[in-house]
Design a protein around this motif. Structure first.
Motif, short mmCIF file in Angstrom:
data_model
loop_
_atom_site.label_atom_id
_atom_site.label_comp_id
_atom_site.label_asym_id
_atom_site.label_seq_id
_atom_site.Cartn_x
_atom_site.Cartn_y
_atom_site.Cartn_z
N PRO A 158 0.82 -1.21 0.00
CA PRO A 158 0.00 0.00 0.00
C PRO A 158 0.86 1.27 0.00
O PRO A 158 2.01 1.25 0.42
N ILE A 159 0.26 2.35 -0.47
CA ILE A 159 0.94 3.65 -0.42
C ILE A 159 0.51 4.40 0.83
O ILE A 159 -0.49 4.06 1.47
N ASP A 160 1.29 5.42 1.18
CA ASP A 160 1.06 6.20 2.40
C ASP A 160 0.22 7.45 2.15
O ASP A 160 -0.46 7.94 3.04
N LEU A 161 0.32 7.97 0.93
CA LEU A 161 -0.25 9.28 0.66
C LEU A 161 -0.66 9.35 -0.81
O LEU A 161 0.03 8.79 -1.66
N LEU A 162 -1.79 9.99 -1.08
CA LEU A 162 -2.29 10.12 -2.44
C LEU A 162 -2.52 11.58 -2.79
O LEU A 162 -3.24 12.28 -2.08
N PHE A 163 -1.91 12.02 -3.88
CA PHE A 163 -2.17 13.36 -4.42
C PHE A 163 -3.31 13.25 -5.42
O PHE A 163 -3.25 12.43 -6.34
N THR A 164 -4.35 14.07 -5.25
CA THR A 164 -5.43 14.17 -6.22
C THR A 164 -5.64 15.65 -6.54
O THR A 164 -5.14 16.51 -5.81
N PRO A 165 -6.38 15.97 -7.59
CA PRO A 165 -6.65 17.38 -7.88
C PRO A 165 -7.41 18.01 -6.70
O PRO A 165 -8.48 17.55 -6.32
N GLY A 166 -6.80 19.00 -6.07
CA GLY A 166 -7.48 19.73 -5.00
C GLY A 166 -7.33 19.17 -3.61
O GLY A 166 -7.67 19.84 -2.64
N LYS A 167 -6.80 17.94 -3.45
CA LYS A 167 -6.69 17.38 -2.10
C LYS A 167 -5.62 16.30 -2.05
O LYS A 167 -5.48 15.49 -2.96
N THR A 168 -4.88 16.29 -0.92
CA THR A 168 -3.91 15.24 -0.66
C THR A 168 -4.45 14.39 0.48
O THR A 168 -4.88 14.91 1.51
N PHE A 169 -4.47 13.06 0.28
CA PHE A 169 -5.01 12.13 1.27
C PHE A 169 -3.88 11.39 1.96
O PHE A 169 -3.04 10.78 1.31
N TYR A 170 -3.91 11.40 3.31
CA TYR A 170 -3.00 10.57 4.09
C TYR A 170 -3.77 9.29 4.38
O TYR A 170 -4.85 9.33 4.99
N LEU A 171 -3.25 8.15 3.94
CA LEU A 171 -4.01 6.90 3.93
C LEU A 171 -3.72 6.07 5.18
O LEU A 171 -2.74 6.30 5.89
N LEU A 172 -4.58 5.10 5.44
CA LEU A 172 -4.55 4.35 6.69
C LEU A 172 -3.63 3.14 6.69
O LEU A 172 -3.50 2.49 7.70
N GLY A 173 -3.03 2.81 5.51
CA GLY A 173 -2.21 1.62 5.35
C GLY A 173 -1.27 1.37 6.46
O GLY A 173 -1.11 0.43 7.10
#
Length: 192
Positions: free
Chosen positions: A177-192
């Motif tokens: 799994p990844i730790d962080l996701l960049f999307t248009p307008g928001k960066t998500f810190y993931l629970l992995g």
């Protein structure tokens, strides 16, 4: 809940349906998210070079920004081996010669090879992730194999046009799994 293959088909179709104007706007918003991230602790940053025909996020504006803002960061990209589904990694510099392989992936030629253990952060291509950081890509496992060879503290990042889904049903023990996701307008810190 859906399985990877279903999600892969849905999100490939969603990405392919994006217009040129939508992609231009989303690419600009993604670059803004990437520019807000703190890159100061990174010495070796691995990133992908987009497959244009698949409408992957074009990393070149970000690459040029890193070269200008963080000249101390060594950028690294890969050459794909489609017999073993493994990647080899090479330094990417402004004068690196790139050759497009049969799959449409730009790859470095004559560049300095970099060991996976040297890499501090990996920016992975993907179609989507779930809230735990489980990725759906093209299904060949290149990045799972690569990430498994990196040092334990490597920062695993992703770029996607779409926000995370709740859950991917068929996650395997070898999926990384990844730790962080960049999307248009928001960066998500993931629970992995």
């Amino acid at each position: 809940m859906m399985k990877k293959q279903e999600l892969r088909e849905i999100y490939k179709a969603k990405r392919n349906s994006l217009t040129k104007d939508e992609l231009t706007l989303m690419d600009h918003q993604l670059l803004e998210q990437l520019q807000q991230y703190d890159w100061t602790s990174i010495r070796y940053l691995h990133l992908y070079l987009a497959i244009e025909k698949f409408k992957e996020y074009n990393t070149w504006p970000f690459i040029k920004w890193i070269w200008k803002q963080y000249p101390e960061i060594n950028l690294v990209t890969s050459i794909s081996n489609f017999q073993t589904n493994e990647l080899r990694h090479y330094q990417l510099e402004p004068d690196t010669v790139l050759l497009v392989n049969d799959w449409g992936i730009p790859e470095p030629s004559g560049a300095k090879e970099i060991e996976a253990k040297e890499i501090d952060a990996v920016l992975t291509p993907l179609l989507l992730v779930d809230i735990k950081g489980n990725r759906v890509g093209y299904g060949k496992g290149f990045y799972d194999r690569f990430l498994a060879t990196c040092k334990a503290e490597v920062i695993k990042l992703g770029i996607a046009y779409f926000e995370p889904v709740e859950i991917i049903e068929d996650v395997n023990e070898w999926d990384v799994p990844i730790d962080l996701l960049f999307t248009p307008g928001k960066t998500f810190y993931l629970l992995g």
